[in-house]
Design a protein around this motif. Structure first.
Motif, PDB file in Angstrom:
ATOM      1  N   LYS A 162       0.839  -1.199   0.000  1.00  0.00           N
ATOM      2  CA  LYS A 162       0.000   0.000   0.000  1.00  0.00           C
ATOM      3  C   LYS A 162       0.876   1.253   0.000  1.00  0.00           C
ATOM      4  CE  LYS A 162      -4.099  -1.859   2.285  1.00  0.00           C
ATOM      5  NZ  LYS A 162      -3.684  -3.238   2.459  1.00  0.00           N
ATOM      6  N   LYS A 210      -9.505   2.349 -10.111  1.00  0.00           N
ATOM      7  CA  LYS A 210     -10.553   1.379  -9.782  1.00  0.00           C
ATOM      8  C   LYS A 210     -10.558   0.257 -10.821  1.00  0.00           C
ATOM      9  CE  LYS A 210     -13.649   4.270  -7.065  1.00  0.00           C
ATOM     10  NZ  LYS A 210     -14.969   4.906  -6.967  1.00  0.00           N
ATOM     11  N   PHE A 246      -7.042   0.785  -6.595  1.00  0.00           N
ATOM     12  CA  PHE A 246      -7.726   1.720  -5.698  1.00  0.00           C
ATOM     13  C   PHE A 246      -8.031   1.037  -4.380  1.00  0.00           C
ATOM     14  CE2 PHE A 246     -11.715   3.380  -3.937  1.00  0.00           C
ATOM     15  CZ  PHE A 246     -11.393   4.708  -3.781  1.00  0.00           C
ATOM     16  N   HIS A 247      -7.789   1.746  -3.290  1.00  0.00           N
ATOM     17  CA  HIS A 247      -8.196   1.259  -1.979  1.00  0.00           C
ATOM     18  C   HIS A 247      -9.209   2.201  -1.357  1.00  0.00           C
ATOM     19  CE1 HIS A 247      -8.190   0.031   2.184  1.00  0.00           C
ATOM     20  NE2 HIS A 247      -7.696  -1.119   1.772  1.00  0.00           N
ATOM     21  N   SER A 248      -8.862   3.477  -1.221  1.00  0.00           N
ATOM     22  CA  SER A 248      -9.772   4.468  -0.649  1.00  0.00           C
ATOM     23  C   SER A 248      -9.225   5.859  -0.930  1.00  0.00           C
ATOM     24  CB  SER A 248      -9.939   4.266   0.865  1.00  0.00           C
ATOM     25  OG  SER A 248      -8.715   4.393   1.530  1.00  0.00           O
ATOM     26  N   THR A 249     -10.075   6.843  -0.694  1.00  0.00           N
ATOM     27  CA  THR A 249      -9.650   8.238  -0.856  1.00  0.00           C
ATOM     28  C   THR A 249     -10.423   9.108   0.126  1.00  0.00           C
ATOM     29  OG1 THR A 249      -9.263  10.046  -2.435  1.00  0.00           O
ATOM     30  CG2 THR A 249     -11.305   8.799  -2.693  1.00  0.00           C
ATOM     31  N   VAL A 250      -9.832  10.226   0.477  1.00  0.00           N
ATOM     32  CA  VAL A 250     -10.465  11.195   1.369  1.00  0.00           C
ATOM     33  C   VAL A 250     -10.107  12.593   0.889  1.00  0.00           C
ATOM     34  CG1 VAL A 250     -10.427  12.161   3.713  1.00  0.00           C
ATOM     35  CG2 VAL A 250     -10.454   9.694   3.406  1.00  0.00           C
ATOM     36  N   TYR A 305      -5.099   9.584  -1.525  1.00  0.00           N
ATOM     37  CA  TYR A 305      -5.537   8.323  -2.103  1.00  0.00           C
ATOM     38  C   TYR A 305      -4.709   7.230  -1.443  1.00  0.00           C
ATOM     39  CZ  TYR A 305      -7.642  10.919  -5.984  1.00  0.00           C
ATOM     40  OH  TYR A 305      -8.391  11.775  -6.741  1.00  0.00           O
ATOM     41  N   SER A 311      -1.125  -1.024   8.605  1.00  0.00           N
ATOM     42  CA  SER A 311      -2.519  -0.594   8.531  1.00  0.00           C
ATOM     43  C   SER A 311      -3.388  -1.647   9.208  1.00  0.00           C
ATOM     44  CB  SER A 311      -2.954  -0.384   7.080  1.00  0.00           C
ATOM     45  OG  SER A 311      -2.926  -1.598   6.358  1.00  0.00           O
ATOM     46  N   LEU A 343      -8.352  -1.757   7.241  1.00  0.00           N
ATOM     47  CA  LEU A 343      -8.511  -1.215   5.896  1.00  0.00           C
ATOM     48  C   LEU A 343      -8.916  -2.313   4.943  1.00  0.00           C
ATOM     49  CD1 LEU A 343      -5.443   1.163   5.848  1.00  0.00           C
ATOM     50  CD2 LEU A 343      -7.817   1.765   6.191  1.00  0.00           C
TER      51      LEU A 343
END
Length: 120
Positions: A2, A37, A42-46, A82, A117, A120
């Motif tokens: 990651k 994606k 892709f894992h996540s985004t904020v 990301y 992590s 997740l």
């Protein structure tokens, strides 16, 4: 592995861009998300609110104190990130280069490997 792709924002740089350039950044982020994606990276985004809406919590002598943010006086601030899964650091750099912020003078994308992590 990651990787965290950190978006450090400089509001002065963004304010100097035309409306069309600013809209292109948003569209570019949308395209980037579609790409990672589709590739399974892709894992996540904020995306974060502006620093004037943040607070800093410090505990001194067992007493918590809350003050207005941000913690560091700086022109740049953490705007979002990301979290991706990439096979190699080079692939993480390649993906980071696809983010529109990387192509704007005064901005950039920091690539940091994730040491640990959970959840997740």
């Amino acid at each position: 592995m990651k990787y965290l792709l950190v978006l450090n924002i400089n509001p002065d740089v963004l304010a100097a861009l035309s409306e069309a350039e600013q809209q292109a950044i948003g569209a570019g982020h949308g395209k980037f998300m579609e790409t990672i994606k589709a590739s399974g990276e892709f894992h996540s985004t904020v995306a974060l609110k502006l620093p004037d809406q943040s607070a800093v919590v410090k505990v001194r002598n067992g007493v918590p104190a809350v003050t207005d943010g941000p913690f560091v006086e700086s022109k740049e601030f953490l705007g979002g990130y990301y979290l991706i899964e990439a096979a190699t650091p080079e692939r993480a750099y390649e993906l980071a280069a696809m983010i529109p912020d990387a192509g704007i003078e005064g901005l950039g994308v920091e690539v940091r490997p994730v040491e640990f992590s959970d959840g997740l």
